[in-house]
Design an enzyme around this catalytic site. Structure first.
Site, PDB file in Angstrom:
ATOM      1  N   LYS A  52       5.537 -26.443  -3.147  1.00 24.46           N
ATOM      2  CA  LYS A  52       4.664 -25.540  -3.623  1.00 24.46           C
ATOM      3  C   LYS A  52       4.940 -25.589  -5.266  1.00 24.46           C
ATOM      4  CE  LYS A  52       4.513 -22.754   0.515  1.00 24.46           C
ATOM      5  NZ  LYS A  52       4.832 -21.588   1.342  1.00 24.46           N
ATOM      6  N   GLN A  96       8.344 -16.184   0.810  1.00 26.57           N
ATOM      7  CA  GLN A  96       8.539 -17.099   1.595  1.00 26.57           C
ATOM      8  C   GLN A  96       9.122 -16.672   2.935  1.00 26.57           C
ATOM      9  OE1 GLN A  96       7.281 -20.477   1.375  1.00 26.57           O
ATOM     10  NE2 GLN A  96       8.229 -21.074   3.236  1.00 26.57           N
ATOM     11  N   ASP A 119      -1.335 -15.882   0.201  1.00 25.71           N
ATOM     12  CA  ASP A 119      -0.863 -16.196   1.471  1.00 25.71           C
ATOM     13  C   ASP A 119      -1.928 -15.682   2.593  1.00 25.71           C
ATOM     14  OD1 ASP A 119       1.249 -17.990   1.844  1.00 25.71           O
ATOM     15  OD2 ASP A 119       2.630 -16.470   1.743  1.00 25.71           O
TER      16      ASP A 119
HETATM   17  N1  GUN Z   1       6.683 -19.867   6.226  1.00 26.46           N
HETATM   18  C1  GUN Z   1       6.277 -20.802   6.699  1.00 26.46           C
HETATM   19  N2  GUN Z   1       4.926 -21.052   6.502  1.00 26.46           N
HETATM   20  C2  GUN Z   1       4.729 -20.154   5.598  1.00 26.46           C
HETATM   21  C3  GUN Z   1       3.406 -19.674   4.621  1.00 26.46           C
HETATM   22  O1  GUN Z   1       2.654 -20.448   4.741  1.00 26.46           O
HETATM   23  N3  GUN Z   1       3.827 -18.677   3.831  1.00 26.46           N
HETATM   24  C4  GUN Z   1       4.775 -18.169   3.610  1.00 26.46           C
HETATM   25  N4  GUN Z   1       4.995 -17.134   2.754  1.00 26.46           N
HETATM   26  N5  GUN Z   1       6.118 -18.284   4.413  1.00 26.46           N
HETATM   27  C5  GUN Z   1       5.906 -19.501   5.289  1.00 26.46           C
END
Ligand code: GUN
Length: 290
Positions: A52, A96, A119
């Site tokens: 990211k 996350q 998100d």
């Molecule tokens: N863990 C697995 N996929 C995601 C996601 O799309 N966003 C976040 N914040 N955590 C994750």
């Protein structure tokens, strides 16, 4: 059978975002800024967050990574969320997941300001999506919609079967595809579905989002079906540099010959998820949702 190339499409979309960001900056606008909170050192989470951050660099965004150790308290984490909510330079941020079990995940999600929830996990954004209001939409389902659209795959009137009902993928996916304008007829299957094979084998489009490697086998798939594989289970491997490889929810070798289109793992849905997060961050920077 045509492979749906998420790597290629995500690179194209990143290019489009980068051009828009250059224009924004040239017009004296603000550089979009995404922050990520990472708790602990889970290998998968480390990799996702690193991707990211790198994607932000590629499109000209600023990014900030905030790290906590596994023993961070809920209060400390909530205080950081509040700080990011109030930091005008941060357009959007994510926590996350997963986070350690001693912290109430839902409480953390609900502490994020919906205007910065890129998100799309906050109930305000989920609710707005369900009733068709502008909202930040969860990255994986949004990325799948983009993939289907970029491959000109007809959704209207099609029988879609979503396997899995998670808050992040299966549930929002079912809502998005049945919305007015997309107009699919959607069935959601889960662990209590009776005769799952009979249901899935009627699908024109299968979204496999159950998190069980190679769950979808050839006998569940109709000839000519479109198969979208959301699975990303990390398994140990001697064949990769990292010592890990990703396994999808679809038994690719036996399913792919029956499909008209299929996404590979890796290189299908995964890269699109990150692009969706960038798109949401750009929307947040432009104040286009709220
Ligand atoms: N863990 C697995 N996929 C995601 C996601 O799309 N966003 C976040 N914040 N955590 C994750």
């Amino acid at each position: 059978m045509e492979l749906i190339d998420g790597k290629k499409i995500s690179a194209e979309i990143k290019e489009e975002i980068a051009i828009e960001v250059s224009k924004l900056k040239a017009d004296g606008g603000k550089t979009p800024h995404l922050a990520a909170i990472l708790v602990g050192h889970d290998g998968g989470s480390e990799t996702y967050v690193a991707h990211k951050v790198k994607a932000c660099e590629q499109v000209g965004f600023n990014s900030t990574l905030v790290r906590f150790e596994d023993d961070v308290t809920q209060e400390e984490l909530l205080a950081k969320v509040e700080e990011l909510n109030n930091n005008d330079d941060i357009d959007g941020f994510i926590v996350q997941l997963p986070i350690p079990a001693h912290i109430n995940e839902q409480k953390v999600i609900e502490a994020i300001s919906p205007e910065k929830d890129v998100d799309g996990f906050h109930p305000a954004n989920v609710g707005r999506m369900v009733i068709g209001l502008p909202a930040f939409i969860s990255a994986t389902p949004a990325g799948i919609v983009d993939l289907l659209e970029r491959y000109n795959i007809e959704i209207s009137g099609k029988n879609v079967v979503v396997v899995g009902r998670s808050n992040i993928v299966g549930r929002p996916m079912s809502v998005l595809l049945s919305q007015k304008g997309r107009d699919a007829t959607v069935t959601v299957c889960h662990s209590r579905t009776k005769d799952l094979e009979a249901v899935v084998s009627k699908a024109d489009i299968i979204i496999a989002a159950i998190g069980v490697p190679e769950f979808v086998t050839a006998k569940m798939v109709k000839e000519g079906a479109i198969v979208i594989d959301v699975g990303t289970t990390r398994v140990k491997s001697d064949l990769t540099k990292s010592g890990w490889k990703l396994k999808g929810d679809v038994k690719f070798d036996e399913v792919s010959p029956k499909c008209s289109y299929i996404t590979p793992v890796p290189g299908g849905v995964g890269p699109m998820t990150i692009v969706s997060l960038l798109k949401n961050t750009l929307l947040a920077a432009k104040k286009s949702v709220y």
